[in-house]
Write a protein that holds these residues in place. Structure first.
Motif, PDB file in Angstrom:
ATOM      1  N   ALA A 300     -91.871  15.214 -39.864  1.00 57.08           N
ATOM      2  CA  ALA A 300     -93.058  14.648 -39.231  1.00 57.08           C
ATOM      3  C   ALA A 300     -94.295  14.729 -40.113  1.00 57.08           C
ATOM      4  CB  ALA A 300     -93.328  15.356 -37.902  1.00 57.08           C
ATOM      5  N   ASP A 301     -94.160  15.378 -41.262  1.00 54.59           N
ATOM      6  CA  ASP A 301     -95.273  15.451 -42.205  1.00 54.59           C
ATOM      7  C   ASP A 301     -95.611  14.032 -42.676  1.00 54.59           C
ATOM      8  OD1 ASP A 301     -96.848  15.662 -44.505  1.00 54.59           O
ATOM      9  OD2 ASP A 301     -95.954  17.579 -45.080  1.00 54.59           O
ATOM     10  N   PRO A 302     -96.854  13.579 -42.515  1.00 53.92           N
ATOM     11  CA  PRO A 302     -97.177  12.193 -42.868  1.00 53.92           C
ATOM     12  C   PRO A 302     -96.860  11.844 -44.323  1.00 53.92           C
ATOM     13  CG  PRO A 302     -98.986  13.203 -41.657  1.00 53.92           C
ATOM     14  CD  PRO A 302     -98.003  14.285 -41.941  1.00 53.92           C
ATOM     15  N   LEU A 303     -96.961  12.827 -45.207  1.00 52.70           N
ATOM     16  CA  LEU A 303     -96.669  12.544 -46.612  1.00 52.70           C
ATOM     17  C   LEU A 303     -95.229  12.866 -46.985  1.00 52.70           C
ATOM     18  CD1 LEU A 303     -99.894  13.878 -48.375  1.00 52.70           C
ATOM     19  CD2 LEU A 303     -99.240  11.497 -47.952  1.00 52.70           C
ATOM     20  N   LEU A 304     -94.519  13.444 -46.064  1.00 54.59           N
ATOM     21  CA  LEU A 304     -93.181  13.943 -46.376  1.00 54.59           C
ATOM     22  C   LEU A 304     -92.127  13.333 -45.441  1.00 54.59           C
ATOM     23  CD1 LEU A 304     -92.454  16.007 -48.555  1.00 54.59           C
ATOM     24  CD2 LEU A 304     -92.461  17.786 -46.810  1.00 54.59           C
ATOM     25  N   GLY A 305     -92.529  12.283 -44.756  1.00 55.04           N
ATOM     26  CA  GLY A 305     -91.662  11.730 -43.728  1.00 55.04           C
ATOM     27  C   GLY A 305     -90.358  11.194 -44.280  1.00 55.04           C
ATOM     28  N   THR A 306     -89.300  11.441 -43.548  1.00 51.43           N
ATOM     29  CA  THR A 306     -87.994  10.874 -43.884  1.00 51.43           C
ATOM     30  C   THR A 306     -87.394  10.332 -42.598  1.00 51.43           C
ATOM     31  OG1 THR A 306     -86.912  12.984 -43.469  1.00 51.43           O
ATOM     32  CG2 THR A 306     -87.575  12.519 -45.737  1.00 51.43           C
ATOM     33  N   MET A 307     -86.256   9.679 -42.739  1.00 57.55           N
ATOM     34  CA  MET A 307     -85.528   9.276 -41.541  1.00 57.55           C
ATOM     35  C   MET A 307     -85.369  10.497 -40.626  1.00 57.55           C
ATOM     36  SD  MET A 307     -84.320   6.179 -41.026  1.00 57.55           S
ATOM     37  CE  MET A 307     -83.918   4.635 -41.833  1.00 57.55           C
ATOM     38  N   PRO A 308     -85.508  10.336 -39.348  1.00 53.33           N
ATOM     39  CA  PRO A 308     -85.455  11.505 -38.465  1.00 53.33           C
ATOM     40  C   PRO A 308     -84.067  12.104 -38.329  1.00 53.33           C
ATOM     41  CG  PRO A 308     -85.682   9.502 -37.200  1.00 53.33           C
ATOM     42  CD  PRO A 308     -85.831   9.110 -38.633  1.00 53.33           C
ATOM     43  N   PHE A 309     -83.061  11.453 -38.884  1.00 51.68           N
ATOM     44  CA  PHE A 309     -81.715  12.034 -38.870  1.00 51.68           C
ATOM     45  C   PHE A 309     -81.055  11.728 -40.208  1.00 51.68           C
ATOM     46  CE2 PHE A 309     -81.890   8.067 -36.469  1.00 51.68           C
ATOM     47  CZ  PHE A 309     -81.068   7.240 -37.216  1.00 51.68           C
ATOM     48  N   ASP A 310     -80.036  12.516 -40.534  1.00 54.56           N
ATOM     49  CA  ASP A 310     -79.395  12.337 -41.838  1.00 54.56           C
ATOM     50  C   ASP A 310     -78.318  11.257 -41.761  1.00 54.56           C
ATOM     51  OD1 ASP A 310     -77.163  13.444 -40.649  1.00 54.56           O
ATOM     52  OD2 ASP A 310     -77.150  15.264 -41.864  1.00 54.56           O
ATOM     53  N   ASP A 311     -77.532  11.137 -42.824  1.00 56.86           N
ATOM     54  CA  ASP A 311     -76.544  10.058 -42.891  1.00 56.86           C
ATOM     55  C   ASP A 311     -75.525  10.113 -41.772  1.00 56.86           C
ATOM     56  OD1 ASP A 311     -77.731   9.030 -45.071  1.00 56.86           O
ATOM     57  OD2 ASP A 311     -76.308   9.824 -46.538  1.00 56.86           O
ATOM     58  N   GLU A 312     -75.313  11.290 -41.222  1.00 56.29           N
ATOM     59  CA  GLU A 312     -74.332  11.440 -40.159  1.00 56.29           C
ATOM     60  C   GLU A 312     -74.968  11.452 -38.782  1.00 56.29           C
ATOM     61  OE1 GLU A 312     -71.038  11.339 -40.629  1.00 56.29           O
ATOM     62  OE2 GLU A 312     -71.611  10.881 -42.690  1.00 56.29           O
ATOM     63  N   GLY A 313     -76.271  11.259 -38.733  1.00 52.01           N
ATOM     64  CA  GLY A 313     -76.937  11.217 -37.436  1.00 52.01           C
ATOM     65  C   GLY A 313     -77.454  12.555 -36.963  1.00 52.01           C
ATOM     66  N   GLU A 314     -77.365  13.571 -37.793  1.00 52.00           N
ATOM     67  CA  GLU A 314     -77.867  14.888 -37.390  1.00 52.00           C
ATOM     68  C   GLU A 314     -79.388  14.914 -37.504  1.00 52.00           C
ATOM     69  OE1 GLU A 314     -76.090  17.084 -36.107  1.00 52.00           O
ATOM     70  OE2 GLU A 314     -74.054  16.548 -36.690  1.00 52.00           O
ATOM     71  N   PRO A 315     -80.071  15.334 -36.473  1.00 53.73           N
ATOM     72  CA  PRO A 315     -81.540  15.325 -36.515  1.00 53.73           C
ATOM     73  C   PRO A 315     -82.086  16.215 -37.622  1.00 53.73           C
ATOM     74  CG  PRO A 315     -80.746  15.692 -34.278  1.00 53.73           C
ATOM     75  CD  PRO A 315     -79.552  15.789 -35.179  1.00 53.73           C
ATOM     76  N   GLN A 316     -83.043  15.693 -38.361  1.00 54.59           N
ATOM     77  CA  GLN A 316     -83.765  16.511 -39.326  1.00 54.59           C
ATOM     78  C   GLN A 316     -84.761  17.382 -38.568  1.00 54.59           C
ATOM     79  OE1 GLN A 316     -83.171  16.734 -42.469  1.00 54.59           O
ATOM     80  NE2 GLN A 316     -82.292  14.805 -43.200  1.00 54.59           N
ATOM     81  N   ILE A 317     -84.900  18.591 -39.004  1.00 62.08           N
ATOM     82  CA  ILE A 317     -85.829  19.497 -38.330  1.00 62.08           C
ATOM     83  C   ILE A 317     -86.713  20.172 -39.379  1.00 62.08           C
ATOM     84  CG2 ILE A 317     -84.357  19.928 -36.328  1.00 62.08           C
ATOM     85  CD1 ILE A 317     -83.504  22.531 -37.634  1.00 62.08           C
ATOM     86  N   PRO A 318     -87.891  20.622 -38.971  1.00 64.28           N
ATOM     87  CA  PRO A 318     -88.744  21.334 -39.925  1.00 64.28           C
ATOM     88  C   PRO A 318     -88.054  22.620 -40.390  1.00 64.28           C
ATOM     89  CG  PRO A 318     -89.963  20.753 -37.939  1.00 64.28           C
ATOM     90  CD  PRO A 318     -88.519  20.488 -37.651  1.00 64.28           C
ATOM     91  N   ALA A 319     -88.263  22.956 -41.629  1.00 68.09           N
ATOM     92  CA  ALA A 319     -87.638  24.176 -42.155  1.00 68.09           C
ATOM     93  C   ALA A 319     -88.513  24.766 -43.251  1.00 68.09           C
ATOM     94  CB  ALA A 319     -86.243  23.873 -42.705  1.00 68.09           C
ATOM     95  N   THR A 320     -88.476  26.074 -43.330  1.00 73.36           N
ATOM     96  CA  THR A 320     -89.087  26.777 -44.461  1.00 73.36           C
ATOM     97  C   THR A 320     -87.951  27.342 -45.289  1.00 73.36           C
ATOM     98  OG1 THR A 320     -91.063  27.320 -43.178  1.00 73.36           O
ATOM     99  CG2 THR A 320     -90.619  28.643 -45.146  1.00 73.36           C
ATOM    100  N   TRP A 321     -87.736  26.748 -46.422  1.00 70.29           N
ATOM    101  CA  TRP A 321     -86.582  27.130 -47.244  1.00 70.29           C
ATOM    102  C   TRP A 321     -86.888  28.413 -48.019  1.00 70.29           C
ATOM    103  CZ3 TRP A 321     -82.464  24.116 -46.159  1.00 70.29           C
ATOM    104  CH2 TRP A 321     -82.736  22.873 -45.557  1.00 70.29           C
ATOM    105  N   ILE A 322     -88.092  28.459 -48.552  1.00 71.00           N
ATOM    106  CA  ILE A 322     -88.522  29.671 -49.271  1.00 71.00           C
ATOM    107  C   ILE A 322     -89.904  30.025 -48.733  1.00 71.00           C
ATOM    108  CG2 ILE A 322     -89.266  30.584 -51.500  1.00 71.00           C
ATOM    109  CD1 ILE A 322     -87.101  28.853 -52.803  1.00 71.00           C
ATOM    110  N   ASP A 323     -90.050  31.261 -48.314  1.00 71.12           N
ATOM    111  CA  ASP A 323     -91.315  31.700 -47.747  1.00 71.12           C
ATOM    112  C   ASP A 323     -91.892  32.804 -48.637  1.00 71.12           C
ATOM    113  OD1 ASP A 323     -93.472  32.315 -46.223  1.00 71.12           O
ATOM    114  OD2 ASP A 323     -92.332  33.119 -44.519  1.00 71.12           O
ATOM    115  N   ARG A 324     -92.938  32.461 -49.337  1.00 67.95           N
ATOM    116  CA  ARG A 324     -93.580  33.406 -50.248  1.00 67.95           C
ATOM    117  C   ARG A 324     -92.560  34.099 -51.163  1.00 67.95           C
ATOM    118  NH1 ARG A 324     -96.679  36.206 -45.472  1.00 67.95           N
ATOM    119  NH2 ARG A 324     -94.828  35.348 -44.506  1.00 67.95           N
ATOM    120  N   GLY A 325     -91.719  33.268 -51.728  1.00 65.57           N
ATOM    121  CA  GLY A 325     -90.743  33.759 -52.704  1.00 65.57           C
ATOM    122  C   GLY A 325     -89.422  34.209 -52.126  1.00 65.57           C
ATOM    123  N   VAL A 326     -89.362  34.352 -50.802  1.00 65.59           N
ATOM    124  CA  VAL A 326     -88.144  34.864 -50.170  1.00 65.59           C
ATOM    125  C   VAL A 326     -87.318  33.698 -49.621  1.00 65.59           C
ATOM    126  CG1 VAL A 326     -87.237  36.271 -48.285  1.00 65.59           C
ATOM    127  CG2 VAL A 326     -89.232  37.043 -49.583  1.00 65.59           C
TER     128      VAL A 326
END
Lengths: 462, 445
Positions: A300-326
């Motif tokens: 939902a990020d206006p500059l980071l928007g992608t299709m709301p679901f992936d190639d298989e139809g799974e909904p994309q959700i917000p995620a923090t992959w790395i948080d302050r190095g962790v």
């Protein structure tokens, strides 16, 4: 079985517009779903694309395209047997042919494993703003004229210009026997160009991509590429070795791509990749990069928007992959989520990420560098060792030596042999994150100053 | 495991005479639980007969210096007759049959056919598929039949060279591959119908293992245990009450792995051998007769099989159970043990009772088998964030017996006499069938 483009499909798309509407997609899916003939589940993915582009090289337009296509994906599953048949035919005969192939293959696959269905997919997800009429409305004549305008300054300066201007619109949808029905659309615009000296001694590149064509300042890109070409002429050779590097955002994105390839959770827990830990465990919860680095994604990020679901139809959700190095998240599928969390929510893989930054400008990074290199971008990057993420590739389209806080001269390109994770553990300064050229999905990264980046030999590329 | 399955299925197709002169293969209804006859024919007969039929000959000793047994040649001819009534031509047969042609050529001592098939494979650039498979099977045949004579296998490699074979031969025997080729005696045993041959093979497996320097045995520690398991099975076929043989296997396991039993592939189940098994106390019983307060029940043979109903090949299991129950009725009890996972077939966050009911519904309404089902409640401990995975806690009653697909065989006294060899599947059904016949000859106490 994959059937290629069919004129009937194109005619259909012409009537409806550039891409299929929700109603048109649903109608195709309804006819395909009616052709199921056997136990288990059936899903139908209906996707359509429009692409308009113009390409040029050596100061001449070389190609201009305007293409549309429709892809129907018929997925059949029973028990643990899953298969997919694709076609571009949307007439009854074509759909029947594809569906019958799916049925045959499912029968041949047997039914030895008892069914363990997954719960129905979630269909509640936000609709990010990733559609722009500015992109679909840019007519071929305008594209060609713009390309001519972009290459003209290079030609006048006796330089070679080559580039690509591409626009696309997509629709994606899934319909299933479990009442799944999702539909989304997106546009994408990209412009990238290279300017080279006719003697091949200098090269400059610039590019940008966005869902909105109006966000791309093509003239500025052309100017930037030409400026880089002019200032990178006649490079001198340096000794390979460890250098402090000031990486422009595009160079950071090129390295970050290598990291994002390895963000699957199951491989990590099976011992594969840089995020594998002791047997059965990943490095989730452990510090993996500099503590100033945070890596997030949000459809939902206006500059980071992608299709709301992936190639298989799974909904994309917000995620923090790395948080302050962790390391705080790795991607997984819905089967994994059910088995391991008793939840029905996948965390789909994405490369649409935003990296946190700092406040140091590139000029400040340069001015504080006693001896180092300013890198425009990397090319031909590939992973050599998945465990350490040791990778290789070479610099391209502009590499300059920094001495005593100033850019002193262009230098010949280097091949690097280093790990992007090592680079992110040797961060000295971070700049303001900006969107970069990344047509497959948006990416927002900062410029980075990193120490001791390992260049292992000269590269003849310009 | 896949290989075992293929080999065993191929064995079913042979269905040839046995030592006892009777077929021990299951009937023709192995696939009777497919959703319909079309699926059965398509997935069963066609796939097996067309794709795997060459593997029927897996067990043949292909050795130029040794005559091919008449029974094997008969099977090959039968196979030809069934599959290709008009005769097999290397020139016109479908490409996918070239490996089979090669096999049949070797089995029938028809070098012309084998050579023609091989050359056709080369011409069709199918080296990496069919011919690699052929080499692999040749390798295994040699190794299985003559494990001490690597030179023989090397002669076969030279013969391949004369045919122009230039592709990979990843598993042609060499010294370093001995262990990997012989660490699976279970697979060997399952492919063999002839008891005497099985004994010889197992003996060679053990000799191989013992001939290896101790430092080279890593990864193959359980080989002698597996071999002795097979020997115990063969022994029980003839001597159904042989506690000393049962305890000898237990002793072998202790000798090899000591207190590291759970690392050995059988989850510590070897330590239960020779002991009275049970009673088991799952949280939910289904299909248990009111009078059966204790399972296993004295006087009956009990087969205990741990199952994971949401991801097992239980359609095959069901067909085997149907046949065994039809033959043995109440003299054999079959007890399936399962545990909850919190989710089942499209439903998540299930209460244990609800999930157990769903499991029971699948067992009794879908598989329609005459068994007793016990379901244990699993407790889960979440890993700390950000891992979050739910780790299931060990259930003591299942700890040593949920190691794999193999069943526990408990004799009429309630003593566990065998595990790790047979399972409730068509692939070991004939062995299990004969074992049950034997065990039922013993007194009830």
């Amino acid at each position: 079985m994959i059937r290629f483009f069919n004129p009937a499909a194109m005619a259909h798309a012409d009537r409806a517009g550039l891409i299929l509407t929700r109603e048109e997609s649903a109608e195709i899916a309804r006819r395909a779903l009616a052709m199921q003939n056997g136990p288990g589940d059936m899903r139908v993915g209906v996707g359509s694309t429009w692409e308009g582009n113009v390409r040029w090289a050596r100061n001449r337009l070389t190609a201009a395209g305007d293409a549309r296509n429709i892809t129907i994906r018929i997925q059949r599953s029973y028990g643990y047997n899953n298969l997919e048949v694709q076609t571009s035919r949307i007439d009854d005969e074509g759909l029947r042919d594809a569906a019958a192939t799916a049925e045959d293959q499912l029968r041949d696959a047997g039914t030895a494993i008892d069914p363990d269905r997954l719960p129905p997919r979630r269909t509640d997800f936000p609709s990010p703003r990733i559609w722009s009429d500015n992109t679909t409305g840019f007519a071929p004549e305008g594209r060609a004229k713009l390309a001519a305008d972009l290459l003209a300054p290079a030609a006048q300066a006796a330089l070679w210009s080559a580039g690509y201007l591409g626009l696309s619109a997509n629709s994606a949808s899934w319909f299933g026997t479990d009442r799944e029905a999702i539909y989304a659309t997106a546009t994408m615009a990209q412009c990238s160009l290279t300017v080279r000296s006719q003697q091949g001694s200098g090269s400059g590149w610039a590019g940008f991509s966005s869902y909105d064509w109006n966000a791309i300042d093509a003239t500025a890109l052309a100017t930037r590429a030409r400026m880089k070409c002019e200032t990178s002429k006649n490079p001198s050779a340096l000794e390979p070795g460890h250098y402090t590097v000031v990486l422009e955002p595009q160079a950071v994105a090129d390295l970050l791509d290598l990291i994002m390839q390895m963000t699957g959770r199951e491989p990590a827990e099976m011992g594969y990749g840089p995020f594998a830990d002791r047997p059965g465990f990943s490095k989730l919860g452990k510090k993996v990069v500099d503590s100033r680095i945070t890596l997030t994604s949000d459809p939902a990020d206006p500059l980071l928007g992608t299709m709301p679901f992936d190639d298989e139809g799974e909904p994309q959700i917000p995620a923090t992959w790395i948080d302050r190095g962790v390391l705080t998240a790795l991607a997984y599928g819905r089967r994994y989520a059910v088995n391991n969390f008793n939840e029905n929510q996948a965390l789909p893989w994405t490369s649409a990420v935003r990296m946190s930054g700092g406040t140091t400008s590139i000029d400040e990074m340069i001015s504080t560098t006693k001896r180092g290199l300013l890198v425009t971008r990397f090319f031909g990057c590939q992973i050599l060792d998945s465990q350490s993420l040791l990778s290789t590739g070479h610099t391209r389209d502009g590499l300059w030596l920094i001495e005593n806080g100033k850019i002193t001269r262009p230098v010949k390109n280097f091949r690097f042999t280093d790990s992007p994770l090592f680079m992110l553990n040797s961060v000295e300064a971070l700049g303001t994150p900006v969107p970069v050229f990344h047509p497959t999905s948006p990416m927002i990264v900062p410029p980075i100053k990193s120490t001791s980046f390992n260049f292992t030999r000269l590269a003849d590329a310009v | 495991m896949n290989r075992l399955r293929i080999l065993a299925v191929a064995g079913l197709l042979v269905a040839g005479p046995t030592v006892a002169g009777q077929s021990v293969a299951p009937g023709a209804t192995v696939y009777d639980s497919y959703p319909g006859p079309t699926a059965c024919i398509s997935a069963g007969d066609r796939a097996l007969m067309r794709t795997y039929w060459n593997r029927i000959l897996d067990t043949l000793p292909i050795d130029p210096s040794r005559p091919i047994p008449a029974i094997a040649q008969d099977e090959a001819r039968r196979c030809l007759k069934v599959m290709v009534p008009g005769g097999l031509s290397a020139a016109t047969a479908p490409e996918r049959d070239v490996a089979a042609m090669f096999y049949l050529g070797r089995a029938l001592d028809d070098d012309a056919l084998a050579t023609a098939a091989w050359k056709r494979a080369l011409k069709a650039q199918k080296i990496r598929d069919d011919s690699t498979t052929v080499v692999w099977h040749l390798d295994m045949s040699y190794a299985n039949g003559h494990p001490a004579h690597l030179a023989t296998a090397r002669r076969m490699a030279a013969w391949l060279d004369t045919l122009g074979y230039v592709g990979e031969r990843p598993l042609l025997p060499n010294d370093s591959l001995w262990v990997s080729q012989h660490d699976d005696p279970n697979g060997l045993a399952q492919t063999l119908v002839d008891t005497a041959t099985m004994r010889a093979e197992l003996n060679l497996v053990r000799q191989n293992y013992e001939a290896l320097p101790v430092g080279h045995r890593k990864g193959a520690e359980m080989s002698p245990v597996g071999a002795q398991q097979e020997e115990l099975l063969l022994h029980l076929l003839v001597n159904p009450r042989s506690d000393s043989a049962v305890l000898a296997l237990k002793a072998k396991s202790i000798e090899v792995l000591g207190d590291r039993q759970e690392e050995g592939g059988y989850g510590g189940a070897m330590m239960l051998l020779g002991e009275h098994y049970g009673p088991v106390h799952p949280d939910f019983w289904f299909g248990r007769m009111p009078a059966d307060s204790v399972l296993p029940r004295p006087g009956r043979i009990t087969i205990v099989q741990v199952v994971v109903p949401r991801l097992c090949t239980c359609e095959y299991m069901a067909s085997t159970i149907h046949r065994l129950k039809a033959k043995y009725g109440d003299s054999v009890d079959i007890v399936l043990l399962a545990q909850t996972a919190g989710h089942f077939n499209g439903q998540i966050k299930l209460a244990p009772r609800d999930e157990a009911a769903l499991i029971a519904k699948r067992v009794f309404e879908e598989w329609k088998v005459d068994v007793t089902l016990g379901v244990f409640t699993t407790s889960f401990v979440p890993q700390p964030d950000p891992d979050r995975r739910l780790f299931d806690q060990v259930i003591p009653a299942l700890r040593h017996i949920r190691f794999g697909n193999e069943a526990l065989v408990i004799d009429r006294r309630g003593v566990l006499v065998l595990t790790g060899v047979v399972s409730l599947t068509p692939w070991t059904e004939r062995l299990l069938d004969r074992l049950l016949e034997s065990l039922l000859r013993t007194p009830a106490n």
